[in-house]
Write a protein that holds these residues in place. Structure first.
Motif, PDB file in Angstrom:
ATOM      1  N   GLU A 156     -10.076   5.383   7.470  1.00 24.46           N
ATOM      2  CA  GLU A 156      -9.230   6.294   8.226  1.00 24.46           C
ATOM      3  C   GLU A 156      -8.062   5.569   8.883  1.00 24.46           C
ATOM      4  OE1 GLU A 156     -12.022   7.952  10.911  1.00 24.46           O
ATOM      5  OE2 GLU A 156     -12.993   9.189   9.381  1.00 24.46           O
ATOM      6  N   ARG A 157      -7.959   4.275   8.654  1.00 24.30           N
ATOM      7  CA  ARG A 157      -6.913   3.438   9.262  1.00 24.30           C
ATOM      8  C   ARG A 157      -6.938   3.525  10.779  1.00 24.30           C
ATOM      9  NH1 ARG A 157      -2.990   3.174   4.906  1.00 24.30           N
ATOM     10  NH2 ARG A 157      -4.341   2.698   3.163  1.00 24.30           N
ATOM     11  N   ASP A 158      -8.148   3.686  11.321  1.00 25.60           N
ATOM     12  CA  ASP A 158      -8.289   3.850  12.764  1.00 25.60           C
ATOM     13  C   ASP A 158      -8.743   2.513  13.349  1.00 25.60           C
ATOM     14  OD1 ASP A 158      -8.727   4.688  15.310  1.00 25.60           O
ATOM     15  OD2 ASP A 158     -10.628   5.688  14.875  1.00 25.60           O
ATOM     16  N   GLU A 167      -9.012 -14.230 -12.214  1.00 22.97           N
ATOM     17  CA  GLU A 167      -7.746 -13.637 -12.610  1.00 22.97           C
ATOM     18  C   GLU A 167      -7.035 -13.077 -11.381  1.00 22.97           C
ATOM     19  OE1 GLU A 167      -7.530 -11.016 -16.267  1.00 22.97           O
ATOM     20  OE2 GLU A 167      -7.649  -9.613 -14.632  1.00 22.97           O
ATOM     21  N   ALA A 168      -5.842 -13.575 -11.113  1.00 22.51           N
ATOM     22  CA  ALA A 168      -5.114 -13.102  -9.935  1.00 22.51           C
ATOM     23  C   ALA A 168      -4.475 -11.756 -10.248  1.00 22.51           C
ATOM     24  CB  ALA A 168      -4.042 -14.122  -9.558  1.00 22.51           C
ATOM     25  N   ASP A 169      -4.797 -10.767  -9.429  1.00 21.20           N
ATOM     26  CA  ASP A 169      -4.144  -9.466  -9.558  1.00 21.20           C
ATOM     27  C   ASP A 169      -3.887  -8.963  -8.150  1.00 21.20           C
ATOM     28  OD1 ASP A 169      -3.134  -7.235 -11.028  1.00 21.20           O
ATOM     29  OD2 ASP A 169      -4.865  -6.120 -10.298  1.00 21.20           O
ATOM     30  N   LEU A 170      -2.618  -8.673  -7.850  1.00 18.54           N
ATOM     31  CA  LEU A 170      -2.256  -8.389  -6.465  1.00 18.54           C
ATOM     32  C   LEU A 170      -2.047  -6.906  -6.198  1.00 18.54           C
ATOM     33  CD1 LEU A 170       0.305 -11.292  -6.171  1.00 18.54           C
ATOM     34  CD2 LEU A 170      -2.002 -11.253  -5.269  1.00 18.54           C
ATOM     35  N   MET A 171      -2.099  -6.085  -7.244  1.00 13.28           N
ATOM     36  CA  MET A 171      -1.742  -4.678  -7.069  1.00 13.28           C
ATOM     37  C   MET A 171      -2.649  -3.973  -6.058  1.00 13.28           C
ATOM     38  SD  MET A 171       0.859  -4.116  -8.942  1.00 13.28           S
ATOM     39  CE  MET A 171       1.070  -2.428  -9.461  1.00 13.28           C
ATOM     40  N   GLN A 172      -3.952  -4.194  -6.194  1.00 17.01           N
ATOM     41  CA  GLN A 172      -4.910  -3.398  -5.432  1.00 17.01           C
ATOM     42  C   GLN A 172      -4.793  -3.640  -3.929  1.00 17.01           C
ATOM     43  OE1 GLN A 172      -8.985  -4.342  -6.295  1.00 17.01           O
ATOM     44  NE2 GLN A 172      -9.715  -2.707  -4.989  1.00 17.01           N
ATOM     45  N   LEU A 173      -4.619  -4.895  -3.530  1.00 20.51           N
ATOM     46  CA  LEU A 173      -4.637  -5.199  -2.106  1.00 20.51           C
ATOM     47  C   LEU A 173      -3.264  -5.250  -1.469  1.00 20.51           C
ATOM     48  CD1 LEU A 173      -7.388  -7.920  -1.675  1.00 20.51           C
ATOM     49  CD2 LEU A 173      -7.564  -5.458  -1.683  1.00 20.51           C
ATOM     50  N   ALA A 224      -0.654   1.154  -0.020  1.00 17.59           N
ATOM     51  CA  ALA A 224      -0.710   1.301   1.436  1.00 17.59           C
ATOM     52  C   ALA A 224      -0.738   2.771   1.851  1.00 17.59           C
ATOM     53  CB  ALA A 224       0.482   0.606   2.079  1.00 17.59           C
ATOM     54  N   ASP A 225      -0.189   3.640   0.999  1.00 19.05           N
ATOM     55  CA  ASP A 225      -0.139   5.048   1.386  1.00 19.05           C
ATOM     56  C   ASP A 225      -1.280   5.861   0.803  1.00 19.05           C
ATOM     57  OD1 ASP A 225       2.257   4.620   2.783  1.00 19.05           O
ATOM     58  OD2 ASP A 225       3.345   4.623   0.882  1.00 19.05           O
ATOM     59  N   LYS A 226      -2.068   5.216  -0.096  1.00 21.55           N
ATOM     60  CA  LYS A 226      -3.203   5.947  -0.661  1.00 21.55           C
ATOM     61  C   LYS A 226      -4.376   5.909   0.314  1.00 21.55           C
ATOM     62  CE  LYS A 226      -2.326   4.868  -5.493  1.00 21.55           C
ATOM     63  NZ  LYS A 226      -2.761   3.917  -6.515  1.00 21.55           N
ATOM     64  N   PRO A 227      -5.122   7.014   0.417  1.00 20.69           N
ATOM     65  CA  PRO A 227      -6.307   6.956   1.281  1.00 20.69           C
ATOM     66  C   PRO A 227      -7.383   6.076   0.655  1.00 20.69           C
ATOM     67  CG  PRO A 227      -6.155   9.076   0.175  1.00 20.69           C
ATOM     68  CD  PRO A 227      -4.916   8.333  -0.183  1.00 20.69           C
ATOM     69  N   LYS A 228      -8.147   5.404   1.477  1.00 19.44           N
ATOM     70  CA  LYS A 228      -9.281   4.575   1.061  1.00 19.44           C
ATOM     71  C   LYS A 228      -8.896   3.493   0.059  1.00 19.44           C
ATOM     72  CE  LYS A 228     -12.755   8.073   1.856  1.00 19.44           C
ATOM     73  NZ  LYS A 228     -14.039   8.588   1.486  1.00 19.44           N
ATOM     74  N   SER A 229      -7.673   3.036   0.114  1.00 18.85           N
ATOM     75  CA  SER A 229      -7.278   2.009  -0.848  1.00 18.85           C
ATOM     76  C   SER A 229      -7.617   0.630  -0.302  1.00 18.85           C
ATOM     77  CB  SER A 229      -5.779   2.099  -1.104  1.00 18.85           C
ATOM     78  OG  SER A 229      -5.083   1.556  -0.013  1.00 18.85           O
ATOM     79  N   GLY A 230      -7.398  -0.386  -1.138  1.00 25.16           N
ATOM     80  CA  GLY A 230      -7.674  -1.750  -0.704  1.00 25.16           C
ATOM     81  C   GLY A 230      -6.653  -2.243   0.304  1.00 25.16           C
ATOM     82  N   ASN A 231      -5.456  -1.704   0.261  1.00 28.11           N
ATOM     83  CA  ASN A 231      -4.415  -2.129   1.203  1.00 28.11           C
ATOM     84  C   ASN A 231      -4.574  -1.359   2.509  1.00 28.11           C
ATOM     85  OD1 ASN A 231      -2.146  -3.016   2.485  1.00 28.11           O
ATOM     86  ND2 ASN A 231      -0.723  -2.508   0.847  1.00 28.11           N
TER      87      ASN A 231
END
Lengths: 410, 646
Positions: B529-531, B544-550, B556-563
């Motif tokens: 909830e970003r609270d 494997e480095a992948d930076l998209m998810q975090l 950042a604007d998706k709910p419940k995302s890694g960022n």
């Protein structure tokens, strides 16, 4: 209690309170335990004088002499807990008014009973008034100052060649500032009971823990005694439907195992402070005094003095609270002393299970920390403190129970 | 008098009866145990016979080295267009094979299930590497190299369309069912031991299951990787084609590391009747075989008693190098404190040590003899993970990178790591595992420096104007003091100590922090909830480095995302997108280093440390070897240096 020589020549009947007091005094162990509790209370009140990393006196080079210790007493950045502020207010009041008040109390013993009671009541009210005034002033003008770690500052200044005068309390450690380099130190001269995982002195935290434990015990018990007494009185006096409802309510509360109830209620509160914990303890423990008071009321309500009060036309609340209630308080007070002990144990259990308030140095909290570090001082010290306090309270409770029992009168 | 005499007699006879009963049940128990041991021994002998091993006598080699691999594989590896390459070294050395031995390990809890598509959890992922085989695996020596497993050849021209040639002659394990009842005769196949063959249709079935939106569990995580798949088909029994919509570096690993399940078993109910085409995804979620395991890997499933143990046995028909022992026994030991005791009692061959046990067993161990037994040895390995403190960049206090940097500077990470976590790890300064080339060693972790932190806060406009010891600043016309809540992982007492230490240091720079320990589920809710102002967290990383998810701002604007921290940075977005499309190793490392320097400057997280793990083991095991990459522990690498005791 020894009576002074200047006793008035007219012999008066000892009051019920006097009688109990004399009986209690004859029980040596109970009396010793009461003195022990008094000592514990004094220890809790004067904890900052025993242990603080704020110097009592502080002077840098030829600068002005100051007392950071005195200023820290009401500093919200240092003593951020309400319990500590309360005890510090007690410290100020007891230090300033304690001796004259004790003297006046003793003097009152020479007065006739009615005047004596009134004098002592005034003294008591005056003391409470002074305490409330101190707390009120403190609330009206909250103190907070920038944090300074004086031992570190002193070392730094002395390294620069500046002479520093600093007088610390006997244990120059704070209950909250840890020195990580000294974490998990074994007992030594500097740390008589060693340090915990964050490098905080165990003895100092133990002393400050007495404040938390005593507060939780006394406040939680006062709270639930009040609830229980009122409900029990209503149930016992009115009987019938009122009794039925209150009795069922009691049964509902006691049929849930109290520890589970406490733990589940605690799990709902996210940011738990020790006041929440007191309320939780009170919420499950009020049934015992309620049942005691109800039983006493059932016994008293048909006695002659109640009938007389009714005949005079006293309102019901007067009959309940002014006439019958005082006669039922004996067993309640006895159960209260045991209650304080069990509330302390309950708090320790909750803290031990990780449901306490983690910012206060409560004994259960320390025990919990000790369990994971497997340092024996960290486990034994708070355990011993809990054991001693609970035993003292139980001994005092035992003494009171015997003292109010006419069959055991000596 | 007479009555009491009678009752005494009654009591005596009752007592006698009880004693006899106890003796009796002990005897039966004992006999039963003997019988079980005998049957286990017989089963072991039978397995050895089947594997073609002489039953008596010392260790004899059975492991086929890489040389013995099939002609098909040799031919495929010779093709320069093949994405797969020969392994640098075998998993099992021929000299280490000791038949008759059982490897005994502990697991802390039961897995959710054993269907690697449905059951979630790092533990299932690890166990599935034992009983399952994959398209291709990362090489033990050089993890950036893909080596053949079920696929022998993978070719592509554009990294969009892949053509996969599967290994021939591979069979699924025999399902662990009651064959004698006759109910499961439909599951019998033409292979050895009535096994069913592994074909391209199983892969297609698995892809169908992943893309079927009815399926739930781990498959829903996998689905995101397979959303960009346009088409896939089985050209013949051993050839497969798959087409992706977009070119991405992650396509390969998604394809190679996907768990594969057999069609003959998971498309039917317990009586062999095919599921209805409209609801088969739902049926798969609660499939009757989900609590058992089937695969094509080196160990085949024997039994699982929840809460007690799980057993695997070496598959005699495995296509690759067989493991060096006959059986794998995983005992479920929930009480972590019992692990060292069980090791010492000889009930386990190796254990993981918990941090506190590391302190009591190793740091406090005066004589240097582990667990007071000279035959117990120690091994350490570094995990692919990092611990951090995340700052909510959507809150005005932590939107300023100078403030975040001041927070990092005021956190005595080195001291805490040494005193609270017993140096069980290394400080880290970025999101990549330190063992990978992506980690830029030139970026040092920030020092513990309260003066520098004070200066940064003052620079960011936070000053103590009212002299109450807490800095304040005018935000949106209101003067706010610098206080914040740090949510800590409540189930661990270490975090409590860390929070209370940091709290005192923060107060020295005029910042008031309130620690709030929460259970994992409550914590996750707040983060979703970003609270929160700040929280303690940890990520398990991959090779494997992948930076998209975090780190991508779209997340950042998706709910419940890694960022969760709301990190939005145009340069970070550019690097993350470029990294997805870059296939050249050197350029990828360059991009990673650029990103590492960026986060060191921006401090979206206060990077804390990368944890190490300590293992204790009996010396009858050869020196333990752990994989560089998760899940690190690969029991296929373990071996005994003695044959089974007679």
């Amino acid at each position: 209690m020894t009576e002074p020589a200047a006793r008035p020549p007219v012999a008066e009947d000892p009051s019920w309170v006097d009688l109990i007091w004399v009986q209690f005094g004859k029980r040596k162990i109970a009396r010793g335990a009461l003195f022990g509790l008094l000592g514990l209370l004094l220890l809790a009140i004067y904890a900052p004088l025993l242990a603080s990393n704020k110097p009592l006196l502080w002077r840098v080079a030829d600068g002005p002499l100051s007392s950071p210790w005195l200023l820290s007493l009401f500093d919200r950045n240092f003593f951020e807990n309400g319990v500590d502020l309360f005890f510090n207010a007690l410290l100020v009041c007891v230090s300033l008014l304690g001796l004259p008040a004790a003297w006046a109390w003793r003097r009152a013993a020479t007065l006739p009973r009615a005047a004596r009671g009134a004098r002592r009541a005034r003294l008591l009210l005056g003391g409470i008034g002074a305490l409330l005034l101190t707390l009120g002033l403190n609330a009206a003008a909250p103190q907070a100052r920038p944090k300074e770690v004086y031992p570190a500052l002193q070392a730094q200044l002395e390294a620069q060649g500046t002479p520093v005068l600093a007088v610390y309390p006997p244990l120059p450690h704070s209950f909250r500032d840890g020195v990580l380099d000294q974490a998990r130190a074994r007992p030594s001269a500097a740390h008589p009971l060693g340090t915990d995982a964050a490098g905080r002195d165990v003895l100092v935290r133990l002393i400050f823990g007495a404040r938390i434990s005593l507060t939780i015990g006394v406040f939680a018990v006062s709270l639930y005694i009040s609830i229980g007494t009122v409900l029990g009185a209503l149930a016992g006096y009115f009987g019938g439907r009122v009794d039925l409802v209150i009795q069922r309510l009691i049964e509902v509360v006691i049929c849930v195992p109290s520890l589970f109830l406490i733990l589940s209620v605690a799990a709902f509160i996210e940011d738990r402070s020790i006041f929440h914990i007191m309320v939780i303890i009170a919420a499950v423990a009020w049934t015992t005094p309620a049942r005691l008071v109800r039983a006493e009321f059932l016994r008293h309500r048909n006695l002659d003095f109640v009938a007389a009060a009714r005949a005079i036309g006293y309102p019901q609340h007067t009959i309940i609270f002014a006439e019958i209630l005082p006669n039922t308080l004996g067993p309640v007070l006895v159960s209260a002393t045991f209650g304080v002990a069990s509330a302390i144990l309950t708090e320790s259990t909750m803290s031990f299970l990780g449901l306490g308030d983690i910012t206060v140095p409560s004994w259960g909290q320390m025990l919990n920390a000790g369990r994971t570090t497997s340092e024996w001082t960290l486990i034994l010290a708070p355990g011993f403190a809990i054991f001693v306090t609970v035993s003292l309270l139980n001994l005092v409770g035992d003494g009171f129970r015997d003292a109010i029992d006419p069959k055991l009168r000596r | 008098m007479r009555q009491s005499g009678q009752s005494t007699l009654l009591f005596i006879s009752l007592g006698l009866l009880t004693t006899i009963n106890v003796i009796n049940s002990w005897q039966i128990d004992h006999l039963e145990r003997l019988a079980i041991e005998d049957s286990a021994r017989l089963a072991a002998i039978e397995a050895q016979l089947r594997a073609g091993v002489p039953v008596s006598g010392a260790a004899t080699t059975t492991a086929a080295g890489p040389a013995a691999r099939s002609a098909q594989e040799a031919e495929a590896l010779a093709d320069p267009k093949n994405l797969l390459r020969a392994p640098t070294r075998p998993r099992v050395r021929a000299a280490q094979v000791s038949p008759g031995r059982t490897l005994r390990m502990q697991i802390g809890q039961d897995p959710q299930g054993l269907n690697p598509l449905i059951a979630k959890g790092a533990d299932v992922n690890e166990y599935s590497t034992y009983f399952n085989a994959f398209m291709a695996t990362r090489d033990i020596g050089e993890p950036e190299r893909w080596v053949p497993d079920l696929a022998v050849k993978v070719t592509t021209d554009d990294d969009l369309r892949y053509r996969i040639e599967l290994r021939k002659g591979v069979h699924w394990h025999r399902p662990a069912v009651d064959w004698a009842s006759g109910r499961y005769d439909w599951a019998k196949g033409p292979g050895p031991d009535d096994r069913q063959p592994f074909t391209a249709h199983d892969v297609v079935f698995t892809l169908d299951a992943i893309r079927n939106t009815q399926t739930a569990g781990r498959v829903s995580d996998l689905r995101t990787y397979f959303e960009p798949v346009v088409a896939y088909r089985a050209v013949d029994d051993h050839t497969l084609e798959i087409q992706f919509k977009e070119k991405a570096y992650t396509n390969r690993s998604a394809l190679f590391e996907m768990p594969i399940i057999p069609r003959f078993l998971f498309s039917v109910d317990e009586d062999g009747k095919p599921f209805d085409a409209a609801t088969w995804g739902l049926k798969l979620n609660e499939h009757w075989y989900n609590q058992k395991a089937i695969g094509t890997g080196p160990l085949q499933f024997v039994s699982w008693e929840p809460g007690v143990k799980m057993e695997f046995a070496r598959d005699p028909h495995y296509f690759g190098e067989p493991v060096a022992y006959d059986r794998l026994l995983m005992s479920v030991v929930k009480d972590q404190n019992a692990w060292p005791r069980k090791l010492k009692a000889g009930e386990l061959d190796f254990i993981y040590l918990q941090p506190e046990q590391f302190k009591t067993e190793i740091l406090d161990d005066k004589d240097g003899v582990l667990l007071d037994n000279p035959a117990i040895k120690r091994a350490d390995f570094s995990l692919f993970n990092y611990f951090y403190v995340g700052w909510n960049a959507d809150r005005p206090k932590f939107a300023d990178k100078r403030v975040r940097k001041a927070m990092t500077l005021s956190f005595n990470r080195a001291g805490v790591l040494e005193k609270v976590l017993y140096n069980q790890g290394a400080l880290t300064s970025g999101p990549f595992p330190q063992q990978t080339p992506c980690y830029d060693k030139s970026v040092q972790p920030l020092p513990f420096d309260l003066e520098a932190a004070k200066a940064l806060l003052t620079e960011a406009g936070w000053t103590d104007t009212d002299g109450d010891g807490v800095r304040d600043k005018v935000i949106d016309g209101q003067r706010v003091p610098f206080t914040f809540t740090l949510i800590t992982f409540g189930s661990s007492s270490e975090y409590e100590t860390i929070a209370s230490t940091w709290r005192e240091d923060l107060l020295q720079i005029g910042v008031q922090m309130q620690p709030l320990p929460l259970e994992w589920s409550a914590m996750l809710k707040k983060m979703d909830e970003r609270d929160f102002d700040a929280f303690t967290g940890a990520w398990v990383t991959t090779w494997e480095a992948d930076l998209m998810q975090l780190w991508h701002s779209a997340e950042a604007d998706k709910p419940k995302s890694g960022n969760r921290i709301g990190f939005r940075n145009a340069e970070a977005d550019r690097i993350a997108e470029a990294l997805r499309l870059e296939f050249d190793e050197a350029k990828r490392v360059e991009l990673c280093h650029a990103f590492h320097r960026l986060v060191a400057e921006e401090q979206p997280y206060t990077f804390f440390y990368q944890r190490e793990r300590t293992v204790l083991y009996w010396e009858h095991l050869n020196a333990l070897e752990f994989l560089q990459i998760p899940p690190h522990r690969d029991v296929r690498l373990f071996s005994f240096n003695q044959p089974a005791s007679p």
